[in-house]
Design a protein around this motif. Structure first.
Motif, PDB file in Angstrom:
ATOM      1  N   HIS A 193       2.595 -18.984 -16.944  1.00  0.00           N
ATOM      2  CA  HIS A 193       2.714 -19.373 -16.110  1.00  0.00           C
ATOM      3  C   HIS A 193       4.006 -19.250 -15.523  1.00  0.00           C
ATOM      4  O   HIS A 193       5.194 -18.690 -16.015  1.00  0.00           O
ATOM      5  N   GLY A 194       4.270 -19.713 -13.923  1.00  0.00           N
ATOM      6  CA  GLY A 194       5.647 -19.751 -13.369  1.00  0.00           C
ATOM      7  C   GLY A 194       5.580 -20.493 -12.051  1.00  0.00           C
ATOM      8  O   GLY A 194       5.130 -21.065 -11.616  1.00  0.00           O
ATOM      9  N   ILE A 195       7.346 -21.348 -12.452  1.00  0.00           N
ATOM     10  CA  ILE A 195       7.506 -21.947 -11.085  1.00  0.00           C
ATOM     11  C   ILE A 195       8.202 -22.048 -10.226  1.00  0.00           C
ATOM     12  O   ILE A 195       9.256 -21.739 -10.977  1.00  0.00           O
ATOM     13  N   GLY A 229      15.534 -33.544 -11.274  1.00  0.00           N
ATOM     14  CA  GLY A 229      17.272 -33.750 -11.439  1.00  0.00           C
ATOM     15  C   GLY A 229      17.343 -34.940 -10.326  1.00  0.00           C
ATOM     16  O   GLY A 229      16.536 -35.819  -9.592  1.00  0.00           O
ATOM     17  N   ASP A 230      18.576 -34.830  -9.598  1.00  0.00           N
ATOM     18  CA  ASP A 230      19.008 -36.253  -9.161  1.00  0.00           C
ATOM     19  C   ASP A 230      18.569 -35.727  -7.183  1.00  0.00           C
ATOM     20  O   ASP A 230      19.329 -36.768  -6.627  1.00  0.00           O
ATOM     21  N   GLU A 231      17.565 -34.793  -6.905  1.00  0.00           N
ATOM     22  CA  GLU A 231      17.558 -35.202  -5.465  1.00  0.00           C
ATOM     23  C   GLU A 231      15.861 -35.035  -5.498  1.00  0.00           C
ATOM     24  O   GLU A 231      14.961 -34.181  -6.978  1.00  0.00           O
ATOM     25  N   PRO A 232      14.674 -34.877  -4.776  1.00  0.00           N
ATOM     26  CA  PRO A 232      13.168 -35.141  -4.466  1.00  0.00           C
ATOM     27  C   PRO A 232      13.215 -33.143  -4.591  1.00  0.00           C
ATOM     28  O   PRO A 232      13.978 -32.472  -4.399  1.00  0.00           O
ATOM     29  N   VAL A 233      11.761 -32.912  -5.045  1.00  0.00           N
ATOM     30  CA  VAL A 233      11.523 -31.063  -5.626  1.00  0.00           C
ATOM     31  C   VAL A 233      10.671 -30.949  -4.634  1.00  0.00           C
ATOM     32  O   VAL A 233       9.547 -31.934  -4.419  1.00  0.00           O
ATOM     33  N   ARG A 234      10.122 -29.714  -4.493  1.00  0.00           N
ATOM     34  CA  ARG A 234       9.367 -28.747  -4.299  1.00  0.00           C
ATOM     35  C   ARG A 234       9.012 -28.212  -5.000  1.00  0.00           C
ATOM     36  O   ARG A 234       9.917 -26.509  -5.183  1.00  0.00           O
ATOM     37  N   LEU A 235       7.840 -27.768  -5.441  1.00  0.00           N
ATOM     38  CA  LEU A 235       7.421 -26.859  -6.478  1.00  0.00           C
ATOM     39  C   LEU A 235       6.509 -25.669  -6.019  1.00  0.00           C
ATOM     40  O   LEU A 235       5.458 -26.555  -5.705  1.00  0.00           O
ATOM     41  N   VAL A 236       6.498 -24.766  -6.494  1.00  0.00           N
ATOM     42  CA  VAL A 236       4.953 -23.963  -6.606  1.00  0.00           C
ATOM     43  C   VAL A 236       5.180 -23.621  -7.882  1.00  0.00           C
ATOM     44  O   VAL A 236       5.714 -22.346  -7.939  1.00  0.00           O
TER      45      VAL A 236
END
Length: 310
Positions: A193-195, A229-236
């Protein structure tokens, strides 16, 4: 587990937009059959010129276009004309050969997303080209929202499968989650997998991964534990069974030997750029922009890209 950092690459002509490329990487050529990861934006289209790619060729691969923001028009040599917006996926299977063009429409001021390639196995890479466009299904896993554009994932309310056509076992999904949240994704242990982190920072199985980095997770894991962490995230999230075939990748061509790439280049230049045979394998694209000629071949023998597996 390892962390892949991007390099900046100009994409296009005089007003080239810059993309952040994490695959292929000197540490790794593929993740499953995913062989190319370009990450771009958010860019103001009026300032950057946006995506402005005239007709160009592909062989032996699939292209996957996924947007977080923006609107892009796709045109190709099998006659497809398709707008894509966030939540939708464009998948183009080049097979034996195709040409296409992609352009920002300018109706949406910001362009932001990823461009991905999938390597076709030798048994599939000579198929006739085709194009598809789909709305991607959505699921939730704990505090996370996931949009599955390739493959299958199981969420809190069941399993969803993207309608996109694949030729090897693959997974592709966009993930968003709030600051301070955590969740666990059940995954196929035969997959690597890759994130890719688009925004924020996350821990992936305890390993800190920062914005624009790509975390690689080897096969054998049944879960991916994500802490935000302490900010919202967007990942693929990308995944697939390890791709064992050797590949020769140059420009927009995917082949198996130096000589094959040379032949692809010559055919593109003669048939399309010089207009000697517009009915050849690459066909023609109904498009107002300039055809992109192939660069000169390097003065070295192209070698297969294959790295030892863990």
């Amino acid at each position: 587990m390892s962390i892949l950092t991007p390099r900046d690459v100009p994409l296009g002509g005089l007003r080239a937009m810059t993309v952040r490329r994490t695959l292929p990487h000197r540490l790794r050529s593929t993740i499953g059959a995913w062989c190319f990861v370009d990450h771009y934006g958010p860019d103001e289209v009026e300032l950057s010129g946006g995506m402005n790619l005239g007709p160009h060729p592909h062989t032996g691969l699939q292209t996957v276009t996924w947007l977080f923001q923006g609107e892009v028009e796709h045109r190709d040599s099998v006659g497809s004309v398709q707008l894509i917006e966030p939540g939708q996926v464009n998948l183009m299977t080049a097979g034996m050969g195709i040409s296409h063009a992609e352009n920002s429409t300018g109706r949406v001021p910001v362009l932001h997303g990823v461009q991905l390639w999938v390597a076709l196995a030798d048994k599939d890479r000579h198929i006739p080209p085709f194009f598809e466009h789909h709305i991607a299904p959505r699921i939730t896993i704990g505090d996370a929202q996931l949009i599955v554009f390739v493959g299958t994932l199981t969420g809190d309310s069941g399993t969803v499968t993207a309608p996109t056509t694949t030729f090897t076992p693959l997974l592709g999904a966009e993930i968003t989650a709030l600051a301070g949240s955590s969740f666990t994704i059940a995954v196929n242990p035969s997959f690597e997998h890759g994130i890719l982190v688009d925004a924020g920072a996350v821990g992936v199985n305890g390993e800190l991964t920062l914005k624009d980095q790509l975390a690689y997770v080897e096969p054998g894991h049944t879960e991916l534990a994500i802490t935000v962490g302490d900010e919202p995230v967007r990942l693929v999230l990308l995944g697939g069974t390890p791709f064992e075939e050797e590949l020769v990748m140059w420009w927009n061509f995917l082949g198996r030997s130096h000589d094959e790439i040379v032949a692809f280049r010559q055919q593109w230049q003669e048939d399309v750029v010089l207009e000697k045979n517009p009915q050849g394998i690459f066909g023609t694209v109904e498009h107002g922009g300039s055809i992109i000629p192939a660069p000169e071949m390097p003065h070295v023998q192209l070698r297969p890209r294959k790295l030892p597996r863990p």
